[in-house]
Scaffold this active site. Structure first.
Site, PDB file in Angstrom:
ATOM      1  N   LYS A  66       5.206  -9.951   9.355  1.00 56.22           N
ATOM      2  CA  LYS A  66       4.658  -8.889  10.197  1.00 56.22           C
ATOM      3  C   LYS A  66       3.132  -8.979  10.282  1.00 56.22           C
ATOM      4  O   LYS A  66       2.540  -8.754  11.328  1.00 56.22           O
ATOM      5  CB  LYS A  66       5.106  -7.542   9.607  1.00 56.22           C
ATOM      6  CG  LYS A  66       4.256  -6.347   9.893  1.00 56.22           C
ATOM      7  CD  LYS A  66       4.664  -5.702  11.167  1.00 56.22           C
ATOM      8  CE  LYS A  66       4.026  -4.376  11.477  1.00 56.22           C
ATOM      9  NZ  LYS A  66       2.718  -4.105  10.948  1.00 56.22           N
TER      10      LYS A  66
ATOM     11  N   MET B 125       8.945  -2.490  11.521  1.00 56.11           N
ATOM     12  CA  MET B 125       8.756  -1.382  10.574  1.00 56.11           C
ATOM     13  C   MET B 125       7.320  -1.412  10.067  1.00 56.11           C
ATOM     14  O   MET B 125       6.763  -2.486   9.810  1.00 56.11           O
ATOM     15  CB  MET B 125       9.725  -1.529   9.404  1.00 56.11           C
ATOM     16  CG  MET B 125      11.138  -1.306   9.833  1.00 56.11           C
ATOM     17  SD  MET B 125      12.259  -1.498   8.456  1.00 56.11           S
ATOM     18  CE  MET B 125      13.810  -1.221   9.317  1.00 56.11           C
TER      19      MET B 125
ATOM     20  N   HIS C 296       9.168  -3.522   3.342  1.00 53.71           N
ATOM     21  CA  HIS C 296       8.701  -3.761   1.971  1.00 53.71           C
ATOM     22  C   HIS C 296       9.888  -4.105   1.057  1.00 53.71           C
ATOM     23  O   HIS C 296       9.807  -5.013   0.234  1.00 53.71           O
ATOM     24  CB  HIS C 296       8.035  -2.497   1.400  1.00 53.71           C
ATOM     25  CG  HIS C 296       6.819  -2.039   2.138  1.00 53.71           C
ATOM     26  ND1 HIS C 296       6.786  -0.880   2.870  1.00 53.71           N
ATOM     27  CD2 HIS C 296       5.576  -2.571   2.237  1.00 53.71           C
ATOM     28  CE1 HIS C 296       5.576  -0.705   3.387  1.00 53.71           C
ATOM     29  NE2 HIS C 296       4.826  -1.716   3.033  1.00 53.71           N
TER      30      HIS C 296
ATOM     31  N   MET D 271       0.837  -1.202   0.000  1.00 49.43           N
ATOM     32  CA  MET D 271       0.000   0.000   0.000  1.00 49.43           C
ATOM     33  C   MET D 271       0.872   1.253   0.000  1.00 49.43           C
ATOM     34  O   MET D 271       0.391   2.355   0.301  1.00 49.43           O
ATOM     35  CB  MET D 271      -0.938  -0.010   1.205  1.00 49.43           C
ATOM     36  CG  MET D 271      -1.908  -1.193   1.136  1.00 49.43           C
ATOM     37  SD  MET D 271      -3.413  -0.973   2.069  1.00 49.43           S
ATOM     38  CE  MET D 271      -2.774  -0.834   3.706  1.00 49.43           C
ATOM     39  N   GLY D 272       2.162   1.095  -0.324  1.00 46.70           N
ATOM     40  CA  GLY D 272       3.031   2.255  -0.440  1.00 46.70           C
ATOM     41  C   GLY D 272       3.552   2.744   0.897  1.00 46.70           C
ATOM     42  O   GLY D 272       3.486   2.044   1.896  1.00 46.70           O
ATOM     43  N   ALA D 273       4.089   3.998   0.893  1.00 49.72           N
ATOM     44  CA  ALA D 273       4.831   4.536   2.044  1.00 49.72           C
ATOM     45  C   ALA D 273       5.908   3.510   2.431  1.00 49.72           C
ATOM     46  O   ALA D 273       5.982   3.046   3.566  1.00 49.72           O
ATOM     47  CB  ALA D 273       3.897   4.858   3.212  1.00 49.72           C
ATOM     48  N   LEU D 274       6.698   3.174   1.432  1.00 49.95           N
ATOM     49  CA  LEU D 274       7.591   2.017   1.545  1.00 49.95           C
ATOM     50  C   LEU D 274       8.731   2.244   2.531  1.00 49.95           C
ATOM     51  O   LEU D 274       9.296   3.338   2.631  1.00 49.95           O
ATOM     52  CB  LEU D 274       8.169   1.676   0.170  1.00 49.95           C
ATOM     53  CG  LEU D 274       7.136   1.349  -0.919  1.00 49.95           C
ATOM     54  CD1 LEU D 274       7.843   0.963  -2.224  1.00 49.95           C
ATOM     55  CD2 LEU D 274       6.187   0.241  -0.490  1.00 49.95           C
TER      56      LEU D 274
ATOM     57  N   ARG E  95       2.653   2.934   9.242  1.00 55.65           N
ATOM     58  CA  ARG E  95       1.933   3.736  10.241  1.00 55.65           C
ATOM     59  C   ARG E  95       2.865   4.364  11.275  1.00 55.65           C
ATOM     60  O   ARG E  95       2.451   5.277  11.992  1.00 55.65           O
ATOM     61  CB  ARG E  95       0.895   2.880  10.960  1.00 55.65           C
ATOM     62  CG  ARG E  95      -0.296   2.532  10.081  1.00 55.65           C
ATOM     63  CD  ARG E  95      -1.382   1.840  10.898  1.00 55.65           C
ATOM     64  NE  ARG E  95      -2.614   1.703  10.137  1.00 55.65           N
ATOM     65  CZ  ARG E  95      -2.867   0.720   9.282  1.00 55.65           C
ATOM     66  NH1 ARG E  95      -1.977  -0.224   9.089  1.00 55.65           N
ATOM     67  NH2 ARG E  95      -4.005   0.681   8.629  1.00 55.65           N
TER      68      ARG E  95
HETATM   69  P1  AMP Z   1       1.451  -3.007   3.446  1.00 59.03           P
HETATM   70  O1  AMP Z   1       2.008  -1.964   2.551  1.00 59.03           O
HETATM   71  O2  AMP Z   1       1.396  -2.621   4.886  1.00 59.03           O
HETATM   72  O3  AMP Z   1       0.150  -3.580   2.920  1.00 59.03           O
HETATM   73  O4  AMP Z   1       2.481  -4.210   3.405  1.00 59.03           O
HETATM   74  C1  AMP Z   1       2.840  -4.818   2.186  1.00 59.03           C
HETATM   75  C2  AMP Z   1       3.630  -6.062   2.488  1.00 59.03           C
HETATM   76  O5  AMP Z   1       4.801  -5.707   3.224  1.00 59.03           O
HETATM   77  C3  AMP Z   1       2.847  -7.067   3.351  1.00 59.03           C
HETATM   78  O6  AMP Z   1       3.113  -8.381   2.881  1.00 59.03           O
HETATM   79  C4  AMP Z   1       3.432  -6.836   4.716  1.00 59.03           C
HETATM   80  O7  AMP Z   1       3.348  -7.955   5.567  1.00 59.03           O
HETATM   81  C5  AMP Z   1       4.880  -6.529   4.366  1.00 59.03           C
HETATM   82  N1  AMP Z   1       5.521  -5.829   5.469  1.00 59.03           N
HETATM   83  C6  AMP Z   1       5.053  -4.722   6.131  1.00 59.03           C
HETATM   84  N2  AMP Z   1       5.876  -4.393   7.137  1.00 59.03           N
HETATM   85  C7  AMP Z   1       6.880  -5.306   7.125  1.00 59.03           C
HETATM   86  C8  AMP Z   1       8.035  -5.508   7.931  1.00 59.03           C
HETATM   87  N3  AMP Z   1       8.336  -4.718   8.967  1.00 59.03           N
HETATM   88  N4  AMP Z   1       8.846  -6.546   7.631  1.00 59.03           N
HETATM   89  C9  AMP Z   1       8.563  -7.377   6.591  1.00 59.03           C
HETATM   90  N5  AMP Z   1       7.483  -7.239   5.801  1.00 59.03           N
HETATM   91  C10 AMP Z   1       6.654  -6.220   6.058  1.00 59.03           C
END
Ligand code: AMP
Length: 281
Positions: A151, A186, A37, A30-33, A189
């Site tokens: 996570k 990480m 990510h 969902m970005g804000a990488l 949010r």
């Molecule tokens: P999101 O952008 O929050 O939807 O996350 C996209 C992907 O990144 C999902 O598969 C999350 O589980 C993964 N992700 C988010 N935070 C972490 C983290 N700290 N370590 C590893 N993977 C992550």
């Protein structure tokens, strides 16, 4: 890196390329990488000919409108990070492109108890929304491998279940949680935390580590209660602290000492809700 904003353009590019689906690795985000990510992109880079990432803040998985509206967006920085990590394709669709006929779900996914416990209890409809978007993205991209972060532990189980329900030929690769030096997982949010909230947030991982250190004791209910009380004392509003079977997420009361356990926690610091987990054995 090639940027696609329309699913029909991405589909026709992939169909006309000589790359077979089995050599495509896909990372939905969902970005804000952040580096969590990027670790998924790096894992995909090692194992695939073509690495595709998506950035789409999916409205159907948000329970609170305010959470959706406040979701951080850092698209220019994201593009630079993806390029640096060796991503080949970024899919950056609009809501209208993804849901041209409105976002009402066309399908319900029978996720069993995964759709009523833990995250699902506090975020009604969240996992149906996650399945809706990931299913759609998998149909567009048809990757051999899908990379997810540990996570979001329950989300990994939900997506695996959805893939087996709909019969898509994609393997799920779960990558370890990336943490800040003080242990905080990480998360996009985290940028919404003030300086003092950010310092406090590290206590989540400390609490999970405390559970891990003490899991050999018999009384898991007591252990959870101690953990929950200490988070409350630190000023968190705790949604749950759970010690569960890592395959099913069923609550474990009498542990046989053999099955793999995971501790999961969700807690709010003021307006920011954080989740984390730790495999215990
Ligand atoms: P999101 O952008 O929050 O939807 O996350 C996209 C992907 O990144 C999902 O598969 C999350 O589980 C993964 N992700 C988010 N935070 C972490 C983290 N700290 N370590 C590893 N993977 C992550």
């Amino acid at each position: 890196m090639i940027l696609f904003k329309h699913r029909k353009d991405l589909s026709s590019y992939l169909q006309n390329s000589s790359i077979t689906p089995s050599s495509i690795g896909f990372v939905p985000t969902m970005g804000a990488l952040h580096n969590g990510h990027i670790s998924l992109i790096q894992a995909a880079r090692l194992e695939n000919t073509l690495v595709v990432a998506s950035i789409f803040v999916n409205p159907t998985q948000f329970t609170e409108l305010i959470d959706f509206e406040k979701y951080p967006s850092t698209i220019e920085a994201d593009i630079l990070k993806l390029e640096k990590a060796g991503c080949d394709i970024l899919f950056l669709p609009s809501i209208a492109d993804i849901y041209p006929n409105g976002s009402s779900p066309s399908q319900q996914y029978d996720l069993g108890q995964l759709d009523s416990i833990l995250e699902a209890e506090f975020r009604k409809g969240h996992f149906q929304g996650v399945c809706q978007i990931v299913h759609l993205l998998l149909e567009i991209i048809a990757p051999g491998k899908l990379y997810l972060g540990q996570k979001d532990f329950q989300q990994c189980l939900v997506i695996k279940k959805m893939i087996s329900l709909v019969g898509i030929d994609t393997s799920v690769i779960i990558c370890p949680t990336q943490r800040e030096p003080d242990g905080l997982a990480m998360s996009s949010r985290n940028v919404r935390l003030s300086h003092s909230e950010r310092q406090k947030a590290a206590y989540l991982f400390k609490t999970l580590s405390f559970i891990k250190e003490n899991v050999q004791q018999k009384d898991l209910e007591n252990l959870k209660q101690i953990a929950q009380n200490s988070l409350t004392d630190q000023g968190f509003k705790v949604d749950y602290v759970a010690i569960s079977n890592a395959q099913t997420l069923e609550t474990i009361q009498n542990w046989n000492g053999k099955s793999t356990l995971v501790a999961l926690v969700a807690a709010n610091i003021n307006h920011v809700r954080l989740i984390d987990n730790l495999v215990l054995n």
